[in-house]
Design a protein around this motif. Structure first.
Motif, PDB file in Angstrom:
ATOM      1  N   SER A  36      14.690 116.110  57.314  1.00  0.00           N
ATOM      2  CA  SER A  36      15.008 115.008  58.235  1.00  0.00           C
ATOM      3  C   SER A  36      16.485 115.006  58.605  1.00  0.00           C
ATOM      4  O   SER A  36      16.853 114.713  59.754  1.00  0.00           O
ATOM      5  CB  SER A  36      14.624 113.666  57.626  1.00  0.00           C
ATOM      6  N   ASP A  43       8.622 114.480  65.934  1.00  0.00           N
ATOM      7  CA  ASP A  43       8.578 114.281  64.482  1.00  0.00           C
ATOM      8  C   ASP A  43       7.145 114.136  63.974  1.00  0.00           C
ATOM      9  O   ASP A  43       6.484 113.123  64.240  1.00  0.00           O
ATOM     10  CB  ASP A  43       9.407 113.041  64.137  1.00  0.00           C
ATOM     11  N   ASP A  80       9.114 118.832  64.262  1.00  0.00           N
ATOM     12  CA  ASP A  80       9.319 118.589  62.833  1.00  0.00           C
ATOM     13  C   ASP A  80       7.937 118.484  62.201  1.00  0.00           C
ATOM     14  O   ASP A  80       7.239 117.479  62.371  1.00  0.00           O
ATOM     15  CB  ASP A  80      10.118 117.285  62.672  1.00  0.00           C
TER      16      ASP A  80
END
Length: 196
Positions: free
Chosen positions: A14, A29, A110
């Motif tokens: 992160s 994300d 991500d």
């Protein structure tokens, strides 16, 4: 350029994602999307409750994430059943967000479980944030207040360090200082822009 970003729990993924955004990358994300697709009132939450029971709802009708975590991180079959519900919904959202991103830059996905899903080949580059297991455990105990057993079960539920490194086009070591991490992220970012 489509970039996959992954790393084990407590690797600092992160932090790396925030640094890439600071450098101008668009971030999609996976953790945030995994939470989004099981919010109150969503078909994803309904499917999870149908599969695992109403005991996983809070009094307010939200998903009791700690209870779900206890269940799936100690039971491989339960984890696979949960992933079969959540992963397709998350990938749908990924596609929609990527389609809306501006052309010409880095779109960083991500994805905590990139090695586990076998999707590394979907990306132009794969960044793996890497730390030794001992450092993962230390961070989980100190920063997240987990027990040693919980930390071990969560690490063991993910791909091994070796499996993640095997899919990496770029490794970002996060076992040193924040300054060293930032320097490595800037280096990788510059390499990716040159390749794009």
């Amino acid at each position: 350029m489509r970039v996959g970003l992954t790393g084990g729990i407590a690797s600092g993924k992160s932090t790396v994602a925030r640094m890439l955004v600071d450098l101008g990358a668009v971030l999609i994300d996976g953790d945030a999307l995994a939470r989004e697709v099981v919010q109150r009132g969503t078909p994803g939450l309904a499917a999870v409750i149908e599969e695992f029971g109403e005991g996983l709802l809070t009094p307010d009708g939200d998903l009791d994430r700690p209870a779900l975590g206890q269940l799936v991180f100690n039971d491989d079959d339960a984890r696979k059943r949960l992933e079969a519900i959540v992963h397709p919904l998350v990938f749908e959202r990924y596609a929609a967000l990527e389609a809306a991103a501006p052309e010409g830059g880095l779109v960083v996905h991500d994805i905590p479980l990139l090695a586990e899903t076998g999707r590394a080949g979907d990306f132009d580059a794969v960044l793996v944030v890497d730390v030794p297991r001992e450092l993962q455990v230390e961070r989980m105990l100190c920063d997240r207040g987990m027990s040693a057993d919980d930390a071990a079960s969560r690490i063991n539920a993910q791909a091994t360090r070796e499996q993640r490194l095997a899919i990496a086009t770029h490794v970002i070591d996060n076992s040193g200082s924040l300054g060293a991490l930032r320097e490595r992220v800037e280096q990788v970012h510059a390499e990716l822009l040159t390749a794009a």
